[in-house]
Design a protein around this motif. Structure first.
Motif, PDB file in Angstrom:
ATOM      1  N   ASP A  91       2.871   5.652  -4.403  1.00 49.46           N
ATOM      2  CA  ASP A  91       1.614   5.383  -5.102  1.00 49.46           C
ATOM      3  C   ASP A  91       1.581   3.907  -5.467  1.00 49.46           C
ATOM      4  O   ASP A  91       2.588   3.342  -5.896  1.00 49.46           O
ATOM      5  CB  ASP A  91       1.493   6.248  -6.362  1.00 49.46           C
ATOM      6  CG  ASP A  91       0.075   6.274  -6.921  1.00 49.46           C
ATOM      7  OD1 ASP A  91      -0.869   5.914  -6.188  1.00 49.46           O
ATOM      8  OD2 ASP A  91      -0.093   6.664  -8.084  1.00 49.46           O
ATOM      9  N   HIS A  92       0.428   3.298  -5.277  1.00 45.62           N
ATOM     10  CA  HIS A  92       0.252   1.900  -5.647  1.00 45.62           C
ATOM     11  C   HIS A  92      -1.199   1.707  -6.062  1.00 45.62           C
ATOM     12  O   HIS A  92      -2.116   2.035  -5.313  1.00 45.62           O
ATOM     13  CB  HIS A  92       0.582   0.979  -4.470  1.00 45.62           C
ATOM     14  CG  HIS A  92       0.387  -0.463  -4.798  1.00 45.62           C
ATOM     15  ND1 HIS A  92       1.250  -1.166  -5.620  1.00 45.62           N
ATOM     16  CD2 HIS A  92      -0.594  -1.326  -4.445  1.00 45.62           C
ATOM     17  CE1 HIS A  92       0.806  -2.409  -5.741  1.00 45.62           C
ATOM     18  NE2 HIS A  92      -0.313  -2.524  -5.042  1.00 45.62           N
ATOM     19  N   THR A 130       0.849  -1.187   0.000  1.00 48.01           N
ATOM     20  CA  THR A 130       0.000   0.000   0.000  1.00 48.01           C
ATOM     21  C   THR A 130       0.886   1.240   0.000  1.00 48.01           C
ATOM     22  O   THR A 130       2.066   1.178   0.353  1.00 48.01           O
ATOM     23  CB  THR A 130      -0.937   0.059   1.229  1.00 48.01           C
ATOM     24  OG1 THR A 130      -0.152   0.042   2.412  1.00 48.01           O
ATOM     25  CG2 THR A 130      -1.926  -1.089   1.251  1.00 48.01           C
ATOM     26  N   LYS A 131       0.283   2.340  -0.383  1.00 42.33           N
ATOM     27  CA  LYS A 131       0.962   3.627  -0.356  1.00 42.33           C
ATOM     28  C   LYS A 131       1.456   3.887   1.060  1.00 42.33           C
ATOM     29  O   LYS A 131       0.743   3.673   2.028  1.00 42.33           O
ATOM     30  CB  LYS A 131      -0.041   4.696  -0.804  1.00 42.33           C
ATOM     31  CG  LYS A 131       0.531   6.029  -1.045  1.00 42.33           C
ATOM     32  CD  LYS A 131      -0.366   6.987  -1.804  1.00 42.33           C
ATOM     33  CE  LYS A 131      -1.778   7.105  -1.400  1.00 42.33           C
ATOM     34  NZ  LYS A 131      -2.454   8.261  -2.002  1.00 42.33           N
ATOM     35  N   ILE A 154       7.063   3.663  -0.896  1.00 45.47           N
ATOM     36  CA  ILE A 154       6.022   3.584  -1.934  1.00 45.47           C
ATOM     37  C   ILE A 154       5.127   4.812  -1.803  1.00 45.47           C
ATOM     38  O   ILE A 154       4.504   5.028  -0.763  1.00 45.47           O
ATOM     39  CB  ILE A 154       5.190   2.288  -1.799  1.00 45.47           C
ATOM     40  CG1 ILE A 154       6.072   1.062  -2.020  1.00 45.47           C
ATOM     41  CG2 ILE A 154       4.021   2.296  -2.791  1.00 45.47           C
ATOM     42  CD1 ILE A 154       6.708   0.981  -3.395  1.00 45.47           C
ATOM     43  N   SER A 194       3.173   0.786  -9.536  1.00 47.12           N
ATOM     44  CA  SER A 194       3.640   1.400  -8.293  1.00 47.12           C
ATOM     45  C   SER A 194       4.740   2.413  -8.576  1.00 47.12           C
ATOM     46  O   SER A 194       5.501   2.279  -9.525  1.00 47.12           O
ATOM     47  CB  SER A 194       4.199   0.324  -7.359  1.00 47.12           C
ATOM     48  OG  SER A 194       3.249  -0.678  -7.128  1.00 47.12           O
TER      49      SER A 194
END
Length: 183
Positions: free
Chosen positions: A32-33, A7-8, A30, A38
């Motif tokens: 953005d996903h 997850t973000k 991370i 991603s």
């Protein structure tokens, strides 16, 4: 804490066996996903250059970090000041990325934002649809849900600290050379 779902805001730790010079012993945030893929930024690869070398209109000596192998001709930023930088993308807690560049320039040049509230990256780390999930499944990455202060001056020390937190078999890798053939 090691987890299985991406997850973000998650942190990726490169497995010691990941044979890729770009990602060797890296810690990636991370940002953005989604179903399409991603995006993330390497947190522990500082460059020897400051941001004003790349953008001379910024009155800052912030160190630029290697963000990843994608679009390395572009500069990106993570910050904790959405009140000063419009159109920022929330990642998690008080951490944002992107936003209006003119706001960044104004905030830096007028001293409204400190070096401990913004970090610059050359390039980013990107994965296509299901690519990162496949790499995690192949044990290239460990996903953790940790609070990492991205504004500290991290180098490979961050990778070692995170591996130490995991404990167990991960402790074996703490003192091995980055290139095992040098052993």
């Amino acid at each position: 804490m090691q987890i299985k779902t991406i997850t973000k805001g998650n942190i990726l730790l490169a497995q010691p066996a990941l044979n890729d010079s770009t990602f060797n012993r890296t810690v990636v945030l991370i940002t953005d996903h989604c179903e399409k893929g991603s995006i993330g930024f390497i947190l522990n690869k500082p460059m020897i250059h400051s941001v004003n070398l790349f953008v001379d209109e910024l009155e800052s000596h912030n160190t630029v970090y290697e963000g990843g192998p994608v679009e390395t001709e572009n500069l990106y930023y993570l910050h904790s000041r959405p009140d000063l930088i419009a159109n920022s993308e929330h990642i998690c807690k008080n951490l944002y990325w992107s936003g209006d560049y003119q706001d960044v320039k104004k905030a830096i040049n007028s001293g409204l934002i400190s070096e401990s509230e913004i970090r610059f990256y050359l390039g980013y780390s990107g994965w296509g649809k299901q690519q990162l999930e496949n790499e995690v499944e192949d044990n290239a990455w460990i996903i953790v849900n940790e609070d990492v202060d991205i504004f500290q001056d991290w180098d490979n020390n961050l990778w070692k600290l995170q591996m130490k937190k995991l404990g167990g078999e991960h402790l074996l890798w703490l003192n091995t050379p980055a290139d095992p053939s040098m052993n």
